[in-house]
Design an enzyme around this catalytic site. Structure first.
Site, mmCIF file in Angstrom:
data_model
loop_
_atom_site.group_PDB
_atom_site.id
_atom_site.type_symbol
_atom_site.label_atom_id
_atom_site.label_comp_id
_atom_site.label_asym_id
_atom_site.label_seq_id
_atom_site.Cartn_x
_atom_site.Cartn_y
_atom_site.Cartn_z
ATOM 1 N N PHE A 1 0.789 -1.226 -0.040
ATOM 2 C CA PHE A 1 -0.366 -0.086 -0.134
ATOM 3 C C PHE A 1 1.298 1.458 0.242
ATOM 4 C CE2 PHE A 1 -3.804 2.548 0.708
ATOM 5 C CZ PHE A 1 -3.080 3.586 1.372
ATOM 6 N N GLU A 2 1.587 1.261 0.766
ATOM 7 C CA GLU A 2 2.945 2.381 0.949
ATOM 8 C C GLU A 2 3.446 2.764 -0.112
ATOM 9 O OE1 GLU A 2 4.927 0.697 4.707
ATOM 10 O OE2 GLU A 2 4.259 2.470 5.212
ATOM 11 N N PHE A 3 4.145 1.432 -0.735
ATOM 12 C CA PHE A 3 4.583 1.251 -2.393
ATOM 13 C C PHE A 3 3.792 2.665 -3.649
ATOM 14 C CE2 PHE A 3 8.043 -0.016 -4.906
ATOM 15 C CZ PHE A 3 7.330 -0.108 -5.751
ATOM 16 N N GLU B 1 -11.280 -12.932 -11.323
ATOM 17 C CA GLU B 1 -10.564 -13.571 -10.418
ATOM 18 C C GLU B 1 -9.799 -13.102 -9.253
ATOM 19 O OE1 GLU B 1 -7.296 -14.811 -13.876
ATOM 20 O OE2 GLU B 1 -8.901 -14.871 -15.207
ATOM 21 N N LYS C 1 -5.937 -12.647 -6.965
ATOM 22 C CA LYS C 1 -4.366 -12.530 -7.216
ATOM 23 C C LYS C 1 -4.262 -13.128 -5.745
ATOM 24 C CE LYS C 1 -2.288 -7.511 -7.878
ATOM 25 N NZ LYS C 1 -1.534 -8.401 -7.118
ATOM 26 N N ASP D 1 -0.948 -14.480 -4.231
ATOM 27 C CA ASP D 1 0.037 -13.855 -4.432
ATOM 28 C C ASP D 1 1.309 -14.645 -3.503
ATOM 29 O OD1 ASP D 1 1.164 -11.731 -2.946
ATOM 30 O OD2 ASP D 1 0.517 -11.806 -0.411
ATOM 31 N N GLU E 1 0.752 -18.007 -11.661
ATOM 32 C CA GLU E 1 0.944 -17.996 -10.388
ATOM 33 C C GLU E 1 2.001 -19.070 -9.251
ATOM 34 O OE1 GLU E 1 2.272 -14.348 -8.068
ATOM 35 O OE2 GLU E 1 1.289 -14.932 -9.785
ATOM 36 N N TYR F 1 -3.580 -18.575 -15.137
ATOM 37 C CA TYR F 1 -4.756 -17.693 -15.219
ATOM 38 C C TYR F 1 -4.333 -16.442 -16.930
ATOM 39 C CZ TYR F 1 -1.029 -14.952 -12.813
ATOM 40 O OH TYR F 1 0.115 -14.407 -12.747
ATOM 41 N N LYS G 1 -6.310 -4.107 -4.976
ATOM 42 C CA LYS G 1 -5.928 -4.705 -4.325
ATOM 43 C C LYS G 1 -5.914 -4.783 -2.556
ATOM 44 C CE LYS G 1 -1.705 -4.978 -4.811
ATOM 45 N NZ LYS G 1 0.414 -4.835 -4.734
ATOM 46 N N CYS H 1 23.022 0.707 24.224
ATOM 47 C CA CYS H 1 23.007 -0.327 23.285
ATOM 48 C C CYS H 1 22.751 -1.196 24.348
ATOM 49 C CB CYS H 1 24.581 -0.872 22.616
ATOM 50 S SG CYS H 1 24.100 -2.822 22.027
ATOM 51 N N CYS I 1 25.861 -4.468 24.438
ATOM 52 C CA CYS I 1 26.999 -4.451 25.224
ATOM 53 C C CYS I 1 26.961 -2.404 25.864
ATOM 54 C CB CYS I 1 28.384 -4.161 23.766
ATOM 55 S SG CYS I 1 27.384 -2.984 22.325
ATOM 56 N N CYS J 1 24.773 1.466 17.309
ATOM 57 C CA CYS J 1 25.760 0.624 18.067
ATOM 58 C C CYS J 1 26.877 0.930 17.396
ATOM 59 C CB CYS J 1 25.642 -0.314 19.021
ATOM 60 S SG CYS J 1 26.959 -0.426 19.922
ATOM 61 N N CYS K 1 30.138 -5.641 20.295
ATOM 62 C CA CYS K 1 28.798 -6.200 20.507
ATOM 63 C C CYS K 1 28.206 -7.262 19.887
ATOM 64 C CB CYS K 1 28.223 -4.788 19.551
ATOM 65 S SG CYS K 1 26.560 -4.197 20.024
#
Length: 666
Positions: free
Chosen positions: A33-35, A112, A114, A116, A171, A223, A310, A404, A407, A422, A428
């Protein structure tokens, strides 16, 4: 530079990075969604401001999953991605647009699911499977035929009245049951479990050993069919026919004659998707008539006769109990929310990433808060909101730690970055062990027999403090470890010995230098030929290498400037690792283009742009990302970017064709 141009450039840079993570590394760091929101924003800005057009913009291409370990095969028919939306209004707009482009014609829409997983194109000739190719960059993909043949639901030989030659696309995916079993096996073996079925399917398909692929419970739905002699001029009828030839065609298909039918299908599966034995992330709409598909045509990157809807990520509501902090191999400190268990998108969620201190501050998190959790793109759980009305007056505010947790070193925050780090890279514990895990990985040194548990035991027993110590191990030492027999110990030592033949580029990647992934490591190895030259390289020399910017250059210089890293390289060289290009690799190189710099733009007949760039480097030339006074030649293909062409003409840079370039290196 205007604010608009700055935003466009920033979006392009972000989307390129996420394309690489998603399609090359299979390690998505943001939700679908963000993309898609970033992509939509960039698309809108480019439409409104054509003066900033760039043929290399993410909006003009299909993301690539190319893996150079496989032979590259050009698609007979371009394998484009679908336009997608999260908006029901845009689905209605799509329907209206099709109706407008087909005036006075009736049309049907095939709806149809989609799936994944990972896209595949299967070519059959005379009823036999001859080739399986991944999407790749849409023009060419990886030939994974040997791996595809291990998937039992894909027929090797057809039955019935099939065409002499055709392609069918679908797919490859992992059902929930198979995914759970696979992760259970990985955890028992001390390996990191897959994040989700999609990554597992994609990773499985790219394994080099098809015998191992055969052990993965992969499945495949088909498909879409392409070819010159298809049995029908209607998409749905072709699928029904394909089913009779032995293909696994999904039963979740509906022929719709109105927008109401389409929306009813979408609403039904938005609810019912959680009852399926596999993951879906939306609905695909296709015009049924192939003749109408041809007349509707394509945009530069997707068909006009199809679109995908989507589903929005599902949210859960639960209690935040505490926030813990994890340290990665690069020293980045990631806060993790520990939650009351909540069932979300088919799995029980107990933990969610909070990413960094800015996210914690923006949410104004308090311990005991009731929070809204979402699986971004149904992959990585994250907290997206807080129910402040449910907060107790005594609730303590969540504060980001200053030291940290492993460490005790005081954390630092690099200017311009969101994460805290760190700085104690040398001792570490999670950083040391994380670098060893990265070093032995399949794409790095590929050392068999060592898993996460073994690394932990080696470190706790003071047998290793860095990756070079692996090469000082001997059988009696290893056999003192729990569940380590003579044969297991010998397997590890054999794997370490074999790793001494791994090429320079992969050794460089295995070192775990920040921002130096597989592709960057190959470019650095090719440009500098050996580790000594690379360690002495200046910022200017590094940034002259194609795709190496200031950030990567600074990271490389900083890494080799650390005394403990110089000591590590020395120890690894003495152990016998490859720190220069082999004779075989250098034999393919020439100095025909020595001292020349090139900019490659447009599309070409004989080569892809990446192939041209590789030839330039192999012949001693340098690739530049943009035209400048330092550019010797602009290699111009079809549809070259107008801004690059204009700048080359203005600066007097020589413009050459693909054939001119071939003459230079032949």
């Amino acid at each position: 530079m205007t604010d608009i141009e700055k935003e466009i450039n920033q979006l392009r840079e972000e989307l390129d990075k996420h394309n690489y993570k998603y399609y090359v590394l299979n390690e998505p760091s943001i939700s679908d969604f963000e993309f898609d929101q970033k992509m939509h924003r960039l698309t809108d800005l480019e439409k409104q401001h054509p003066e900033f057009a760039d043929p290399n913009s993410p909006t003009q291409r299909v993301g690539s999953d190319l893996n150079k370990d496989f032979e590259q095969v050009k698609h007979v028919y371009p394998m484009l991605s679908l336009g997608n939306t999260y908006s029901e209004e845009e689905i209605q707009d799509f329907y209206k647009r099709v109706a407008k482009q087909l005036p006075d014609e009736e049309f049907e829409i095939v709806c149809e699911l989609k799936y994944d997983g990972t896209a595949i194109g299967l070519t059959y000739e005379n009823g036999l499977l001859v080739r399986g190719v991944t999407r790749g960059d849409g023009v060419q993909g990886d030939d994974v035929t040997a791996n595809v043949k291990t998937i039992r639901s894909i027929p090797l030989k057809l039955k019935g009245d099939y065409p002499a030659s055709f392609e069918i696309r679908g797919e490859i995916f992992l059902p929930h049951k198979g995914f759970a079993h696979l992760n259970e096996q990985r955890e028992k073996a001390g390996e990191t479990p897959f994040a989700n079925p999609r990554n597992a399917a994609s990773g499985s398909l790219k394994m080099q050993n098809s015998a191992l692929v055969a052990k993965r419970p992969l499945d495949c739905f088909l498909y879409y069919m392409l070819g010159e002699e298809l049995p029908s001029q209607f998409h749905k009828e072709n699928l029904e026919k394909a089913s009779s030839w032995g293909f696994k065609i999904p039963p979740y298909i509906q022929l719709c004659t109105s927008i109401k039918d389409v929306m009813d299908f979408i609403h039904h599966w938005d609810e019912e998707r959680h009852n399926l034995p596999f993951d879906i992330d939306g609905i695909v709409l296709k015009v049924n008539s192939l003749d109408q598909q041809r007349r509707l045509g394509f945009t530069a990157k997707s068909p006009r006769w199809a679109i995908s809807y989507k589903f929005k990520a599902e949210q859960g509501y639960t209690k935040l109990n505490e926030v813990t902090f994890q340290v990665g191999r690069t020293g980045a400190v990631t806060p993790v929310a520990n939650l009351d268990p909540v069932f979300l998108a088919g799995t029980t969620v107990k933990r969610a990433s909070l990413h960094n201190s800015d996210i914690i501050a923006s949410l104004d998190l308090h311990l005991g808060d009731m929070v809204y959790v979402e699986k971004g793109g149904e992959i990585i759980p994250k907290i997206v909101g807080v129910d402040e009305e449910a907060r107790s007056a005594e609730a303590a505010k969540v504060e980001f730690i200053k030291n940290c947790p492993e460490c005790g070193s005081e954390l630092i925050r690099i200017k311009g970055e969101a994460a805290h780090y760190c700085p104690n890279a040398a001792t570490c514990p999670p950083q040391v062990k994380g670098r060893v895990e990265h070093f032995i990985a399949r794409k790095a040194m590929n050392i068999d027999g060592i898993g996460t548990e073994t690394i932990d035991l080696l470190y706790k027993n003071h047998m290793i403090n860095d990756v070079a110590d692996l090469y000082t191990l001997h059988p009696m030492q290893l056999m003192t470890l729990d569940r380590m027999g003579e044969k297991s110990a010998q397997n590890i030592l054999d794997g370490l010995e074999a790793s001494k033949q791994v090429n320079f580029a992969r050794v460089l990647f295995a070192l775990g230098i920040r921002y130096v992934g597989e592709t960057v490591a190959k470019k650095l190895a090719s440009a500098f030929k050996n580790i000594d030259a690379l360690m002495k390289a200046t910022q200017e020399e590094l940034t002259e290498v194609d795709e190496i910017g200031d950030r990567i250059a600074s990271s490389v210089i900083g890494y080799f400037g650390e005394e403990h890293n110089q000591t590590l390289i020395d120890k690894l060289q003495k152990a016998g690792l490859q720190f220069q290009l082999s004779e075989e690799e250098t034999a393919t190189h020439s100095d025909k283009l020595e001292g020349m710099s090139f900019v490659v733009s447009g599309s070409f007949t004989s080569f892809s742009r990446d192939e041209l760039k590789s030839l330039i480097e192999k012949n001693g030339g340098k690739n530049l990302s943009g035209v400048s006074s330092k550019t010797s030649y602009l290699v111009a293909g079809d549809k070259i970017g107008p801004s690059k062409l204009a700048k080359a003409e203005k600066l007097g840079v020589k413009i050459i064709s693909e054939d001119d370039f071939k003459s230079m290196i032949e």
